[in-house]
Design a protein around this motif. Structure first.
Motif, PDB file in Angstrom:
ATOM      1  N   LEU A 193      29.558 -27.558  13.067  1.00 45.10           N
ATOM      2  CA  LEU A 193      30.609 -27.728  12.068  1.00 45.10           C
ATOM      3  C   LEU A 193      30.115 -27.411  10.660  1.00 45.10           C
ATOM      4  CD1 LEU A 193      32.247 -30.993  13.456  1.00 45.10           C
ATOM      5  CD2 LEU A 193      33.176 -28.669  13.565  1.00 45.10           C
ATOM      6  N   GLU A 194      28.850 -27.047  10.553  1.00 48.53           N
ATOM      7  CA  GLU A 194      28.253 -26.631   9.279  1.00 48.53           C
ATOM      8  C   GLU A 194      28.427 -27.692   8.194  1.00 48.53           C
ATOM      9  OE1 GLU A 194      29.923 -22.763   8.481  1.00 48.53           O
ATOM     10  OE2 GLU A 194      28.545 -21.791   9.898  1.00 48.53           O
ATOM     11  N   ILE A 195      28.071 -28.936   8.544  1.00 51.02           N
ATOM     12  CA  ILE A 195      28.115 -30.040   7.581  1.00 51.02           C
ATOM     13  C   ILE A 195      26.974 -29.842   6.575  1.00 51.02           C
ATOM     14  CG2 ILE A 195      28.086 -32.544   7.311  1.00 51.02           C
ATOM     15  CD1 ILE A 195      30.457 -31.413   8.958  1.00 51.02           C
ATOM     16  N   PRO A 196      27.220 -30.048   5.284  1.00 49.39           N
ATOM     17  CA  PRO A 196      26.205 -29.739   4.277  1.00 49.39           C
ATOM     18  C   PRO A 196      24.959 -30.611   4.277  1.00 49.39           C
ATOM     19  CG  PRO A 196      28.395 -29.752   3.293  1.00 49.39           C
ATOM     20  CD  PRO A 196      28.541 -30.311   4.673  1.00 49.39           C
ATOM     21  N   ARG A 197      25.046 -31.819   4.813  1.00 50.21           N
ATOM     22  CA  ARG A 197      23.865 -32.705   4.754  1.00 50.21           C
ATOM     23  C   ARG A 197      23.928 -33.721   5.893  1.00 50.21           C
ATOM     24  NH1 ARG A 197      21.009 -34.278   0.188  1.00 50.21           N
ATOM     25  NH2 ARG A 197      21.357 -32.087  -0.340  1.00 50.21           N
ATOM     26  N   LEU A 198      22.804 -33.902   6.562  1.00 44.84           N
ATOM     27  CA  LEU A 198      22.633 -34.955   7.566  1.00 44.84           C
ATOM     28  C   LEU A 198      21.424 -35.787   7.183  1.00 44.84           C
ATOM     29  CD1 LEU A 198      22.933 -36.478  10.255  1.00 44.84           C
ATOM     30  CD2 LEU A 198      21.661 -34.609  11.362  1.00 44.84           C
ATOM     31  N   VAL A 199      21.625 -37.095   7.053  1.00 39.13           N
ATOM     32  CA  VAL A 199      20.530 -38.030   6.851  1.00 39.13           C
ATOM     33  C   VAL A 199      20.280 -38.746   8.170  1.00 39.13           C
ATOM     34  CG1 VAL A 199      19.643 -39.987   5.545  1.00 39.13           C
ATOM     35  CG2 VAL A 199      21.143 -38.316   4.429  1.00 39.13           C
ATOM     36  N   HIS A 200      19.120 -38.503   8.734  1.00 37.96           N
ATOM     37  CA  HIS A 200      18.725 -39.089  10.013  1.00 37.96           C
ATOM     38  C   HIS A 200      17.817 -40.286   9.754  1.00 37.96           C
ATOM     39  CE1 HIS A 200      16.901 -39.619  13.933  1.00 37.96           C
ATOM     40  NE2 HIS A 200      15.724 -39.326  13.436  1.00 37.96           N
TER      41      HIS A 200
END
Length: 335
Positions: A119-126
Motif C-alpha cells: 500500500l506504499e505507506i510512508p512510514r512504519l515504526v516497528h
C-alpha cells in the motif's frame, strides 16, 4: 509528516499498556488515529475505554487481528504512518505457548510489513524489545550489541526485527525499529515487576511475593516511551528510516533495590517472599539490561523527561485509585 497537519496514524496493539499511551500522545500531537484492538466477543477496547472523550473523538477503533492479513490491510490503508505495537509480551507464558508467540510476533509482523509495502505507506515504526540483547555483554548496551535471545518471547521478537530489516533492504520499505527498554507506568499489567510490587502494596500487602531480586533493569516511564515512538514516526526519513534505535535512560536498578525504593515512596516497610514459580530457568534469565540511547538522541533530540522516582510516583498514584486497583487481581501470579 507534521504535528500541525491532521495526518492519520494507524496503531496495532492500541488497547494495550504502551499502545493506549501512544494513542493519547498522537492525538495530543494533532493526528487522527485508527486504532486496532484485538477482536474479542466481550466488545472490550482494553485501556482505550479509559481515555477521555476528547481523545476518543479523534480515534477510530477497529477490531481485528495482526495474524490476519485482511485485518491489517484494512487498518493501514490510507495511513500516513503505522505504529506496530501488537505482540504477545509475557515472557513466562512464552515457555508454555511458543507457537502463539511466533504467530503473533513473527507472522503478525510479516502481515504488517506486507501491507505497508504493497500500500506504499510512508512510514512504519516497528517495536522491538531490549530482551533481544539478552544479558548485557558490554555496558551500556548499544544497538550494535549482539542479539542473544534467551526466551521464546525474545526469539520471536528478534524474528520480527530481522523481517523488518530484510524488508527495508529488499524492498526499501520505510521501516524504523524502536527498541524500548523496560517501560513502566499506569495501565501496565501485573505480569511486570513494578505493577506487581506497587499493586500488592496498594492492596495492603507488606510481604511482597516476587521472583529473582538480582536482575537489573533500565526502567523507562511510559510517557517517555510514547514520545520516542511519536518522534521516530515523524522525524525526517533520512534521519531514521532503515535504522534501529534504543530507548532507555542509561540508568539501572536491581529488582531488590526497586522494592526498597517503592517501599520508601509508599511509606511502607516491606519484606519479600520468593516464589519459585516466578523465577525464570537459569539460562533464560536476563541478568542485566541498561541502554545506550545516544543514537536516538543524536538523530531526533529525544531524551527521557521523567526520572525513575517521578515515574514511580505517577504509577503509585494510579494504583492507589480504587477504581484502577479494582481492575487488577493483585493476589494472583500473572504469567
Amino acid at each position: 509528516m507534521s504535528s500541525t497537519t491532521a495526518t492519520t496514524a494507524a496503531v496495532t496493539g492500541a488497547e494495550g499498556f504502551i499502545g493506549s499511551h501512544l494513542v493519547e500522545k498522537l492525538v495530543a500531537d494533532g493526528h487522527r488515529v485508527r486504532a486496532m484492538v484485538q477482536y474479542n466477543s466481550f466488545s472490550s477496547f482494553g485501556w482505550l475505554e479509559t481515555l477521555g472523550q476528547d481523545v476518543l473523538d479523534n480515534v477510530e477503533i477497529v477490531l481485528g487481528d495482526v495474524r490476519d492479513p485482511g485485518s491489517v490491510t484494512g487498518l493501514v490503508k490510507g495511513a500516513d504512518a503505522v505504529y506496530h505495537l501488537a505482540a504477545l509480551i509475557a515472557i513466562p507464558y512464552s515457555y508454555q505457548a511458543p507457537h502463539s508467540y511466533v504467530e503473533t510476533n513473527v507472522t503478525g509482523t510479516l502481515n504488517v510489513l506486507e501491507a505497508v509495502r504493497h500500500l506504499e505507506i510512508p512510514r512504519l515504526v516497528h517495536t522491538s524489545t531490549s530482551e533481544t540483547y539478552g544479558t548485557a555483554q558490554t555496558v551500556p548496551i548499544t544497538e550494535d550489541h549482539p542479539i542473544n535471545t534467551q526466551s521464546p518471547y525474545a526469539a520471536s521478537k528478534a524474528g520480527g526485527d530481522r523481517l523488518a530489516d530484510s524488508y527495508h533492504a529488499s524492498f526499501e520499505t520505510p521501516v524504523v525499529t524502536l527498541r524500548p527498554f523496560n517501560t513502566f507506568g499506569p495501565r501496565q499489567s501485573m505480569r511486570a515487576v513494578i505493577p506487581t510490587v506497587i499493586g500488592q502494596v496498594a492492596a495492603g500487602e507488606r510481604t511482597i511475593t516476587l521472583g529473582d531480586l538480582r536482575p537489573t533493569r533500565d526502567f523507562l516511564y511510559v510517557k517517555d516511551t510514547a514520545a520516542a515512538f511519536a518522534t521516530v514516526g515523524t522525524a525526517p526519513a533520512e534521519q531514521v528510516v532503515g535504522r534501529t534505535f534504543n530507548a532507555g535512560t542509561g540508568g539501572e536498578i536491581s529488582v531488590g533495590d526497586l522494592v526498597t525504593l517503592v517501599g520508601k515512596l509508599m511509606d511502607a516497610d516491606l519484606t519479600v517472599r520468593e516464589d519459585t514459580d516466578r523465577i525464570r530457568p537459569a539460562a533464560s534469565e536476563v541478568m542485566r539490561l541498561v541502554a545506550d540511547a545516544t543514537r536516538l538522541r543524536e538523530a531526533t533530540g529525544w531524551a527521557p523527561a521523567h526520572s525513575l522516582e517521578e515515574g514511580l510516583l505517577h504509577t503509585i498514584e494510579f494504583f492507589r485509585d480504587p477504581a484502577n486497583l479494582a481492575r487488577y487481581k493483585t493476589d494472583l501470579y500473572n504469567v
